[in-house]
Scaffold this active site. Structure first.
Site, short mmCIF file in Angstrom:
data_model
loop_
_atom_site.label_atom_id
_atom_site.label_comp_id
_atom_site.label_asym_id
_atom_site.label_seq_id
_atom_site.Cartn_x
_atom_site.Cartn_y
_atom_site.Cartn_z
N THR A 161 -6.83 1.64 10.85
CA THR A 161 -5.63 2.15 11.02
C THR A 161 -5.28 3.22 11.62
OG1 THR A 161 -5.17 1.20 8.63
CG2 THR A 161 -3.42 2.51 9.50
N LYS A 179 -4.85 5.82 3.86
CA LYS A 179 -5.17 5.84 5.02
C LYS A 179 -4.05 5.71 6.08
CE LYS A 179 -3.80 1.28 5.16
NZ LYS A 179 -3.17 0.44 6.19
N LYS A 225 0.78 -1.30 -0.05
CA LYS A 225 -0.12 0.00 0.30
C LYS A 225 0.92 1.26 0.06
CE LYS A 225 -3.38 -2.49 2.67
NZ LYS A 225 -4.25 -2.61 4.03
N ARG A 240 1.32 0.68 12.53
CA ARG A 240 2.70 1.33 12.78
C ARG A 240 2.71 2.82 12.20
NH1 ARG A 240 3.97 -3.47 9.89
NH2 ARG A 240 4.22 -2.55 7.78
N ALA A 244 -1.56 -7.63 10.19
CA ALA A 244 -1.03 -8.70 9.82
C ALA A 244 -0.87 -9.83 11.05
CB ALA A 244 0.42 -8.56 9.50
#
Length: 330
Positions: free
Chosen positions: A245, A188, A106, A252, A137
């Protein structure tokens, strides 16, 4: 069971998708850049660098990137970070040519403004699909219920990947809007940095909701300008991934925003992890792309100023809130 599947890239997401593909493939090979990853997967069925503690299925093996030239899988999952995708695609173009490629990366390339599908199309001919949606993940590897989108110009390609990856905890929906799905997955991450900064400054739930909602507007503006469909941004790869997210602490990019709010510099944030926060690079790419297209993206602009011009987050908040009043529209 399908035949062999290859995964290019051995980070968290590549490892999780390999484990997923292994449920329906006779054999899965993860192509890794690091020798220690190849060794740990082949000797202990575990990616000790990126996903320590997760046992991988027995039918997963690993090979070094240098072996890509001899790849013999017709179906390939692409998880190479965006800014390195062009280099890898160019180096191994002959090996990838004509294959079925599922893009799970992405981002937007800084130098060109290209989405990942366009980066790969520059270097070789293939049958391209894109996977995106709200999916950490770690949760996929933990077999937690997850729903994502798979887009392809060829419906049969999308359906093939949908059937390979879908099971009782991972559900894929298909569509034909590659551009919209890619833009949603890229932007995003920028909004997650913005929300992390806001939360880190203690601005509360009102500010978070406002950033997510107006962030969706900027995502849709940019995506539509590139040829995406407006309705895509209300789906899993748009609103779904944006909410996850921006609010999930496994993100992250959200963590990067929290660190910026704490006073860390961009260099310190980047050095603090071995995992790529794609939103840091996508911020610059999206900023430059929006300027080129003439698309109004005030949140993206302010995140860019904070990350790359050392603007104080509180000054960005003031500038965002004091902009000329306007209507609520895309």
């Amino acid at each position: 069971m399908q035949g062999k599947t290859a995964v290019i890239g051995a980070g968290n997401w590549g490892t999780a998708l390999a484990a997923l593909a292994a449920e329906s493939s006779e054999r899965v090979f993860i192509y890794a850049l690091e020798d220690e990853v190849v060794k740990s997967i082949n000797e202990s069925n575990e990616n000790t660098l990126y996903m320590k503690g997760i046992k991988l299925p027995e039918n997963i093996g690993s090979k070094h990137f240098s072996e890509i030239a001899n790849i013999d899988c017709d179906h390939i999952i692409w998880t190479v970070p965006t800014q390195f995708s062009g280099r890898v695609a160019k180096q191994y173009a002959s090996a990838f040519s004509g294959k079925s490629i599922l893009i799970a990366t992405k981002g937007i390339e800084i130098d060109t403004g290209d989405l990942v599908v366009h980066i790969l199309e520059r270097e070789f001919d293939g049958k391209f699909s894109v996977l995106s949606g709200p999916s950490f993940a770690k949760e996929v590897a933990g077999r937690m219920p997850t729903a994502v989108s798979i887009a392809a110009a060829d419906e049969e390609e999308a359906k093939w990947w949908q059937n390979l990856l879908s099971n009782n905890y991972f559900r894929c929906y298909y569509c034909d809007d590659i551009i919209g799905v890619e833009v949603g997955g890229a932007i995003k991450n920028v909004m997650a940095i913005a929300t992390g900064i806001s939360d880190g400054l203690g601005f509360g739930h009102n500010a978070r909701a406002g950033l997510i909602t107006r962030g969706l507007t900027e995502m849709a503006r940019l995506g539509i300008a590139l040829g995406g469909k407006a309705e895509t941004f209300m789906g899993l790869s748009g609103m779904g991934d944006l909410v996850l997210t921006c609010t999930g602490d496994l993100s992250r990019n959200r963590q990067a925003g929290l660190k910026i709010a704490s006073g860390m510099t961009l260099a310190e944030v980047t050095a603090s992890t071995n995992n790529v926060a794609e939103g840091v690079y996508t911020t610059k790419a999206a900023y430059l792309l929006a300027k080129r297209l003439g698309v109004d993206t005030p949140i993206i602009n302010e995140v860019y100023e904070i990350l790359y011009n050392n603007k104080k987050p509180l000054d960005s908040v003031k500038d965002l809130m004091s902009r000329r009043l306007t209507s609520e529209r895309i």
